[in-house]
Enzyme design. Structure first.
Site, mmCIF file in Angstrom:
data_model
loop_
_atom_site.group_PDB
_atom_site.id
_atom_site.type_symbol
_atom_site.label_atom_id
_atom_site.label_comp_id
_atom_site.label_asym_id
_atom_site.label_seq_id
_atom_site.Cartn_x
_atom_site.Cartn_y
_atom_site.Cartn_z
ATOM 1 N N PRO A 155 -3.371 -1.818 -3.246
ATOM 2 C CA PRO A 155 -3.233 -0.240 -4.457
ATOM 3 C C PRO A 155 -4.253 0.632 -4.839
ATOM 4 O O PRO A 155 -5.351 0.837 -5.456
ATOM 5 C CB PRO A 155 -3.512 -1.661 -5.406
ATOM 6 C CG PRO A 155 -4.241 -2.661 -5.073
ATOM 7 C CD PRO A 155 -3.813 -2.730 -3.460
ATOM 8 N N CYS A 156 -4.159 1.273 -3.911
ATOM 9 C CA CYS A 156 -4.725 2.591 -3.251
ATOM 10 C C CYS A 156 -4.924 4.069 -4.391
ATOM 11 O O CYS A 156 -5.593 4.457 -5.091
ATOM 12 C CB CYS A 156 -4.999 2.917 -1.763
ATOM 13 S SG CYS A 156 -3.729 3.960 -1.510
ATOM 14 N N HIS A 157 -3.581 3.985 -5.241
ATOM 15 C CA HIS A 157 -3.474 4.552 -6.166
ATOM 16 C C HIS A 157 -4.049 3.554 -7.580
ATOM 17 O O HIS A 157 -4.069 5.042 -8.578
ATOM 18 C CB HIS A 157 -1.314 3.694 -6.674
ATOM 19 C CG HIS A 157 -1.522 3.226 -6.336
ATOM 20 N ND1 HIS A 157 -1.144 2.167 -5.558
ATOM 21 C CD2 HIS A 157 -1.514 2.595 -8.136
ATOM 22 C CE1 HIS A 157 -1.130 0.968 -6.875
ATOM 23 N NE2 HIS A 157 -0.880 0.808 -8.189
#
Length: 283
Positions: free
Chosen positions: A250-252
């Site tokens: 989950p780089c977001h």
């Protein structure tokens, strides 16, 4: 298996609306103006948002404001350490995805995928059309198609694994996508295994991202401190920028310490959409 085609269509309108807000943020456009920008009445705009996110556009947009993101960052001071201690046992982690890593060995890395068979396919998702690739050892790629440029998305995949043998097989991809975006997960959900190719530093950064619960936000500095390199936040940002598996890693959920949501491999509007969507599901 759930059909995400409607959500993909809804997302296209929502992404355009977020683009309009980004371009006109100084004038603070009204909901009527935002709806008009995507050629919808306020009534239909509201209906699309509720179908896609479960809430109306007014409430959704609050989740991507600077005030909201700053508050989430302030709450994240001890989030990573707490998350590591509790693992996936706490109630706040109930709907999180179970993800494990299979990092390639230095020998495998040098082979650049030679002898590896990779199935890939394009599928609908709540955040637009995406491209996923899988091997017998796990998922090796998940990315979103930008501006309907499928050839560009494929080029990124092929370039990452130049020695692999690729086969288009959307039927084998569909069940994975269905499980990833299915919100009715339980602790008995089957884990997702990822086959990841990167340096030790990059892999440590990507593993750290798994500790951020859905609906929460941390800064690049938070991640740098968490992995023991507090001054390496720029290197952390670079590693996050080339994350090969969107959403599952989950780089977001990593944003600027100022609270701004930007710098996303698949577009800042999509990043805002995912952040708002996750916040809505946790509300």
């Amino acid at each position: 298996m759930y059909d995400y085609s409607q959500q993909t269509d809804d997302y296209k309108r929502i992404e355009k609306a977020i683009h309009f807000i980004e371009d006109n943020f100084k004038s603070q456009p009204t909901l009527d103006e935002i709806a008009d920008s995507v050629h919808l009445s306020k009534y239909h705009f509201n209906r699309i948002f509720k179908r896609w996110a479960g809430i109306g556009p007014g409430q959704f947009l609050q989740f991507i404001t600077l005030d909201y993101t700053k508050k989430r960052l302030a709450d994240s001071k001890s989030l990573l350490d707490t998350s590591l201690e509790s693992g996936l046992s706490g109630p706040s982690r109930l709907h999180d995805l179970f993800v494990t890593f299979d990092a390639m060995t230095p020998g495998d890395f040098k082979k650049q995928g030679t002898g590896l068979n990779i199935d890939y396919g394009f599928c609908a998702s709540p955040f637009g059309e995406c491209l996923m690739a899988i091997t017998q050892r796990g998922i090796c790629h998940l990315g979103f198609v930008q501006k309907d440029n499928k050839s560009g998305a494929l080029h990124q995949l092929f370039e990452a694994w130049p020695g692999a043998v690729f086969s288009e097989n959307s039927k084998s991809i569909g069940p994975f996508l269905n499980q990833i975006f299915n919100l009715n997960k339980t602790k008995k959900s089957r884990p997702f295994n990822l086959l990841i190719k990167g340096t030790n530093f990059q892999i440590n950064v990507w593993k750290a991202l798994l500790q951020i619960p859905s609906g929460n936000l941390v800064s690049y500095q938070n991640i740098a401190e968490y992995i023991g390199h507090p001054k390496a936040f720029r290197a952390v940002a670079s590693a996050i920028a080339i994350n090969p598996v969107a959403y599952l890693i989950p780089c977001h959920r990593v944003i600027s310490k100022s609270g701004k949501i930007h710098q996303y491999r698949w577009g800042s509007s999509r990043k805002k959409a995912i952040v708002g969507w996750e916040a809505a599901k946790r509300a």
